[in-house]
Scaffold this motif. Structure first.
Motif, mmCIF file in Angstrom:
data_model
loop_
_atom_site.group_PDB
_atom_site.id
_atom_site.type_symbol
_atom_site.label_atom_id
_atom_site.label_comp_id
_atom_site.label_asym_id
_atom_site.label_seq_id
_atom_site.Cartn_x
_atom_site.Cartn_y
_atom_site.Cartn_z
ATOM 1 N N SER A 173 152.359 67.616 49.368
ATOM 2 C CA SER A 173 152.356 65.980 49.149
ATOM 3 C C SER A 173 152.115 65.746 47.747
ATOM 4 C CB SER A 173 151.208 65.378 50.059
ATOM 5 O OG SER A 173 149.846 65.658 49.599
ATOM 6 N N HIS A 174 152.929 64.800 47.243
ATOM 7 C CA HIS A 174 152.582 64.203 45.917
ATOM 8 C C HIS A 174 152.613 62.571 45.864
ATOM 9 C CE1 HIS A 174 154.180 68.277 44.309
ATOM 10 N NE2 HIS A 174 154.922 68.211 45.538
ATOM 11 N N ILE A 175 151.866 62.139 44.926
ATOM 12 C CA ILE A 175 152.035 60.765 44.604
ATOM 13 C C ILE A 175 153.036 60.713 43.388
ATOM 14 C CG2 ILE A 175 150.962 58.766 43.730
ATOM 15 C CD1 ILE A 175 149.809 59.597 46.333
ATOM 16 N N TYR A 176 154.269 60.094 44.064
ATOM 17 C CA TYR A 176 155.442 60.495 42.992
ATOM 18 C C TYR A 176 155.335 59.611 41.603
ATOM 19 C CZ TYR A 176 160.316 60.472 41.620
ATOM 20 O OH TYR A 176 161.440 60.871 41.180
ATOM 21 N N GLY A 177 155.485 60.515 40.678
ATOM 22 C CA GLY A 177 155.408 59.989 39.394
ATOM 23 C C GLY A 177 156.501 60.740 38.221
ATOM 24 N N PRO A 178 156.333 60.431 36.929
ATOM 25 C CA PRO A 178 157.562 60.956 36.247
ATOM 26 C C PRO A 178 157.682 62.501 36.008
ATOM 27 C CG PRO A 178 155.510 59.926 35.060
ATOM 28 C CD PRO A 178 155.285 59.594 36.346
ATOM 29 N N ARG A 179 156.476 63.179 36.465
ATOM 30 C CA ARG A 179 156.684 64.781 36.236
ATOM 31 C C ARG A 179 156.670 65.182 37.493
ATOM 32 N NH1 ARG A 179 155.266 66.645 31.383
ATOM 33 N NH2 ARG A 179 154.398 68.385 32.360
ATOM 34 N N THR A 180 157.119 64.523 38.799
ATOM 35 C CA THR A 180 157.267 65.016 40.060
ATOM 36 C C THR A 180 158.617 65.734 40.158
ATOM 37 O OG1 THR A 180 155.864 63.453 41.009
ATOM 38 C CG2 THR A 180 157.174 64.536 42.613
ATOM 39 N N PHE A 181 158.658 66.938 40.482
ATOM 40 C CA PHE A 181 160.083 67.595 40.693
ATOM 41 C C PHE A 181 159.836 68.484 41.910
ATOM 42 C CE2 PHE A 181 159.258 67.392 36.052
ATOM 43 C CZ PHE A 181 160.541 66.572 35.549
ATOM 44 N N TYR A 182 161.005 68.355 42.751
ATOM 45 C CA TYR A 182 160.998 69.041 44.075
ATOM 46 C C TYR A 182 161.011 70.723 43.650
ATOM 47 C CZ TYR A 182 162.239 69.498 48.944
ATOM 48 O OH TYR A 182 162.148 69.573 50.181
ATOM 49 N N HIS A 184 159.052 74.518 45.829
ATOM 50 C CA HIS A 184 158.393 74.981 47.159
ATOM 51 C C HIS A 184 157.530 76.009 46.608
ATOM 52 C CE1 HIS A 184 158.725 76.777 51.291
ATOM 53 N NE2 HIS A 184 158.176 75.594 51.469
ATOM 54 N N SER A 185 156.652 75.864 45.749
ATOM 55 C CA SER A 185 155.750 76.881 45.105
ATOM 56 C C SER A 185 154.489 76.515 44.729
ATOM 57 C CB SER A 185 156.477 77.588 43.951
ATOM 58 O OG SER A 185 156.534 76.595 42.853
ATOM 59 N N ARG A 186 153.494 77.342 44.166
ATOM 60 C CA ARG A 186 152.297 77.029 44.085
ATOM 61 C C ARG A 186 152.168 75.978 42.846
ATOM 62 N NH1 ARG A 186 147.276 79.920 43.768
ATOM 63 N NH2 ARG A 186 145.832 78.581 43.079
ATOM 64 N N GLN A 187 151.669 74.921 43.057
ATOM 65 C CA GLN A 187 151.675 73.740 42.344
ATOM 66 C C GLN A 187 150.245 73.195 41.772
ATOM 67 O OE1 GLN A 187 154.732 70.798 43.146
ATOM 68 N NE2 GLN A 187 155.213 72.335 45.080
ATOM 69 N N THR A 188 149.183 73.540 42.811
ATOM 70 C CA THR A 188 147.851 72.987 42.582
ATOM 71 C C THR A 188 146.812 73.674 43.428
ATOM 72 O OG1 THR A 188 146.269 70.920 42.849
ATOM 73 C CG2 THR A 188 148.031 71.473 44.667
ATOM 74 N N ASN A 189 145.543 73.432 43.069
ATOM 75 C CA ASN A 189 144.458 74.177 43.567
ATOM 76 C C ASN A 189 143.974 73.644 45.054
ATOM 77 O OD1 ASN A 189 144.444 76.858 41.877
ATOM 78 N ND2 ASN A 189 143.182 75.369 40.660
ATOM 79 N N TYR A 190 144.386 72.095 44.989
ATOM 80 C CA TYR A 190 144.133 71.544 46.268
ATOM 81 C C TYR A 190 144.814 71.871 47.456
ATOM 82 C CZ TYR A 190 141.629 68.361 42.990
ATOM 83 O OH TYR A 190 140.553 67.665 42.119
ATOM 84 N N LEU A 191 144.088 71.985 48.393
ATOM 85 C CA LEU A 191 144.639 72.414 49.734
ATOM 86 C C LEU A 191 144.229 71.633 50.825
ATOM 87 C CD1 LEU A 191 146.364 74.501 51.268
ATOM 88 C CD2 LEU A 191 144.394 75.795 51.709
#
Length: 296
Positions: A173-182, A184-191
């Motif tokens: 899930s993303h809060i959409y912003g200027p650096r949001t790109f679609y 399907h890989s590791r993007q953050t440490n938050y789970l």
């Protein structure tokens, strides 16, 4: 919602965020049916991109476009487009992950076309990775959530009779912003724990198993032609065994040994998608005891 947000250490918003659900679609019509019925009350747009070729470069039907009437209940929220895929000549080699990457890049433009704005919620996942309504409501209503979170989904194989573990994490899930790109890989440490369901290879018809085995990015796992034998596939999905005759993908010998052999079956239908439970006759093949697929 105020109580639920505070339990997570967040605060309640004055109004809900808009939610955009973005998927790249292959042939998972039944899982799409369940997904959209679960999410429809909460999302602003259901964004779906499908290609006329597989990730492995094989021409394929436009399964959603030819079955769109089945999803008439959601038509007002659907944003659909067709990606012109690349046909790979027989005998030549190409990287299926490169073809997959091009579709994910095309999804960025489709999301903008759908009207997504900075501050909206974007769910990036495969069709069979279904966030629960509870998860989506928290994403809508809570302030203070991380801008990017992986969604930990309970992983099932072949049906909800075979729960594997909680190893599915690629949905985000993303809060959409200027650096949001679609992607399907590791993007953050938050789970975000226990956020929904991932039902892999959950098809009603054996030919759909064969199609996915030869079409998706890991098609190189089909080592022998007999892997695609209908009787073999039927036997394995009723036993909970691996279609590709592979060892479990784990990072320790302890976990490897723990998962060797068939997946232990479950007789429970608790905490499954509500639309599935309300339509048990339609989705009997996804429930405990329903492993025999119809013969076409």
């Amino acid at each position: 919602m105020d109580h639920l947000c505070r339990l997570h250490g967040w605060s309640l918003r004055a109004e809900p965020r808009r939610v955009f659900d973005g998927i790249i679609f292959s042939n998972e019509l039944d899982m799409l049916d369940i997904r959209w019925h679960e999410l429809y009350p909460y999302v602003t747009k259901l964004v779906i991109l499908e290609a006329n070729t597989t990730f492995t470069g094989i021409p394929k039907p436009l399964f959603f476009a030819s079955n769109r009437s089945r999803f008439a209940f959601a038509e007002e929220k659907v944003v659909h487009d067709i990606f012109p895929g690349i046909v790979v000549p027989r005998g030549s080699r190409t990287d299926p992950f490169e073809l997959e990457k091009k579709q994910r890049i095309a999804m960025n433009a489709l999301l903008r076309h759908a009207g997504i704005s900075y501050g909206d919620v974007l769910i990036m996942s495969d069709t069979d990775e279904i966030p629960s309504p509870h998860t989506v409501k928290l994403l809508q209503w809570c302030d203070g959530i991380p801008s990017t979170m992986h969604l930990e989904l309970k992983h099932y194989m072949y049906s909800f009779e075979f729960p594997v573990d909680y190893s599915s994490w690629r949905a985000t899930s993303h809060i959409y912003g200027p650096r949001t790109f679609y992607q399907h890989s590791r993007q953050t440490n938050y789970l975000f724990s226990d956020a929904g369901w991932h039902c892999s290879f959950c098809f009603q018809h054996i030919e759909d198993f064969v199609f996915k085995m030869t079409a998706y990015s890991h098609a190189d796992r089909v080592k022998r032609r007999e892997f695609l034998n209908y009787a073999r596939i039927q036997k394995l999905i009723c036993r909970g065994d691996d279609l590709f005759d592979m060892l479990p993908e784990e990072y320790s010998f302890k976990e490897l040994i723990k998962k060797m052999g068939p997946i232990p079956r479950s007789t429970s239908a608790v905490h499954l998608p509500a639309y599935l439970i309300k339509n048990v006759d339609k989705f009997r093949f996804l429930l405990p005891g329903g492993c025999i697929r119809p013969q076409d």
